[in-house]
Design a protein around this motif. Structure first.
Motif, short mmCIF file in Angstrom:
data_model
loop_
_atom_site.label_atom_id
_atom_site.label_comp_id
_atom_site.label_asym_id
_atom_site.label_seq_id
_atom_site.Cartn_x
_atom_site.Cartn_y
_atom_site.Cartn_z
N PRO A 189 -27.70 -7.49 44.40
CA PRO A 189 -28.34 -8.75 44.77
C PRO A 189 -29.78 -8.52 45.22
CG PRO A 189 -26.17 -8.56 45.76
CD PRO A 189 -26.50 -7.23 45.17
N ALA A 190 -30.68 -9.42 44.82
CA ALA A 190 -32.11 -9.24 45.09
C ALA A 190 -32.53 -9.66 46.50
CB ALA A 190 -32.93 -10.02 44.06
N TRP A 191 -31.80 -10.60 47.11
CA TRP A 191 -32.18 -11.09 48.43
C TRP A 191 -32.05 -9.95 49.43
CZ3 TRP A 191 -29.23 -15.79 50.95
CH2 TRP A 191 -30.02 -16.34 51.99
N GLN A 192 -33.04 -9.79 50.29
CA GLN A 192 -33.04 -8.67 51.23
C GLN A 192 -31.74 -8.59 52.03
OE1 GLN A 192 -36.50 -9.70 53.52
NE2 GLN A 192 -35.32 -10.76 55.10
N ASN A 193 -31.35 -7.37 52.36
CA ASN A 193 -30.16 -7.09 53.15
C ASN A 193 -28.86 -7.58 52.50
OD1 ASN A 193 -31.87 -6.08 55.22
ND2 ASN A 193 -32.15 -8.14 56.01
N SER A 194 -28.78 -7.50 51.18
CA SER A 194 -27.58 -7.96 50.46
C SER A 194 -26.84 -6.79 49.85
CB SER A 194 -27.96 -8.94 49.35
OG SER A 194 -28.52 -10.11 49.87
N THR A 195 -25.50 -6.85 49.94
CA THR A 195 -24.62 -5.81 49.39
C THR A 195 -23.58 -6.48 48.52
OG1 THR A 195 -24.91 -4.46 51.38
CG2 THR A 195 -22.99 -3.98 49.99
N LEU A 196 -23.38 -5.95 47.33
CA LEU A 196 -22.40 -6.48 46.40
C LEU A 196 -21.03 -5.84 46.66
CD1 LEU A 196 -21.74 -8.21 43.90
CD2 LEU A 196 -22.51 -6.28 42.49
N LEU A 197 -20.01 -6.68 46.82
CA LEU A 197 -18.62 -6.21 46.96
C LEU A 197 -17.96 -6.40 45.60
CD1 LEU A 197 -17.72 -8.02 50.32
CD2 LEU A 197 -18.56 -5.68 50.03
N LYS A 198 -17.82 -5.32 44.84
CA LYS A 198 -17.34 -5.42 43.46
C LYS A 198 -15.82 -5.43 43.35
CE LYS A 198 -21.28 -2.88 41.63
NZ LYS A 198 -21.72 -1.71 40.88
N ASP A 199 -15.14 -4.88 44.34
CA ASP A 199 -13.69 -4.77 44.27
C ASP A 199 -13.02 -6.12 44.47
OD1 ASP A 199 -14.11 -2.04 44.02
OD2 ASP A 199 -13.93 -1.70 46.18
#
Length: 196
Positions: free
Chosen positions: A100-110
């Motif tokens: 994700p491009a928005w600052q401080n974002s983490t993708l949860l793929k599971d």
């Protein structure tokens, strides 16, 4: 251990779809978008502010995250925009592939429920969810939601996506821990699960 706090605008018939503006979520032919705007009241922000004033992170499904990321960073400086820019954001999605491009974002793929269960064990701060109906419904069977803040508006729509599905849900009971009435007739009810 962190808690999952879900904040939802609802109609009296349980619809949560597209409360903010007409084009927000037209899935399934929904044509009542923006239904919650006439019920806005400072009392709502006060209740939500309690959960956003301490340490917290945003937990969102893909659709809500993309709408937030497209809207909030473009707004004039205000406390809500600043809070959203600053916090850590976790995005539950099986379709996003790029970070994700928005600052401080983490993708949860599971699997979302597995990922949220892990986060609850790892984090001290609360995970606050706005909208994100698909995500919320995926967390319900695993009892991963600790608090529901329901902003119940005095209207019915007759159609639209609902917070609790019509079928497949088990009997659950909730304990009312706080309630506030606004000048616009919205009831802000805070519930915690009380068991099955």
């Amino acid at each position: 251990m962190g808690k999952v706090i879900v904040i939802e605008h609802l109609t009296l018939d349980g619809v949560m779809q597209a409360p903010g503006h007409p084009e927000e979520d037209p899935r399934d032919g929904f044509r009542h978008g923006g239904w919650a705007t006439r019920g806005q009241d400072p009392a709502m922000q006060e209740v939500m502010g309690v959960y956003m004033s301490s340490t917290w992170s945003l937990l969102a499904g893909r659709t809500t995250y993309e709408r937030f990321a497209d809207y909030w960073p473009k707004q004039a400086p205000n406390p809500f925009t600043e809070a959203l820019d600053r916090v850590q954001k976790y995005v539950a999605s099986t379709t996003l592939t790029e970070p994700p491009a928005w600052q401080n974002s983490t993708l949860l793929k599971d699997d979302a429920a597995d990922a949220v269960s892990r986060l609850k064990g790892e984090l001290q701060e609360n995970l606050v969810v706005f909208g994100s109906g698909v995500l919320v419904r995926s967390l319900l069977p695993r009892n991963l939601i600790d608090t529901f803040i329901l902003l119940i508006h005095p209207l019915t729509l007759g159609s639209g996506r609902r917070l609790f599905p019509d079928s497949g849900s088990e009997l659950s009971t909730f304990r009312l821990v706080d309630s506030v009435s606004t000048g616009t007739g919205v009831i802000v009810a805070t519930y915690q699960p009380a068991g099955s």
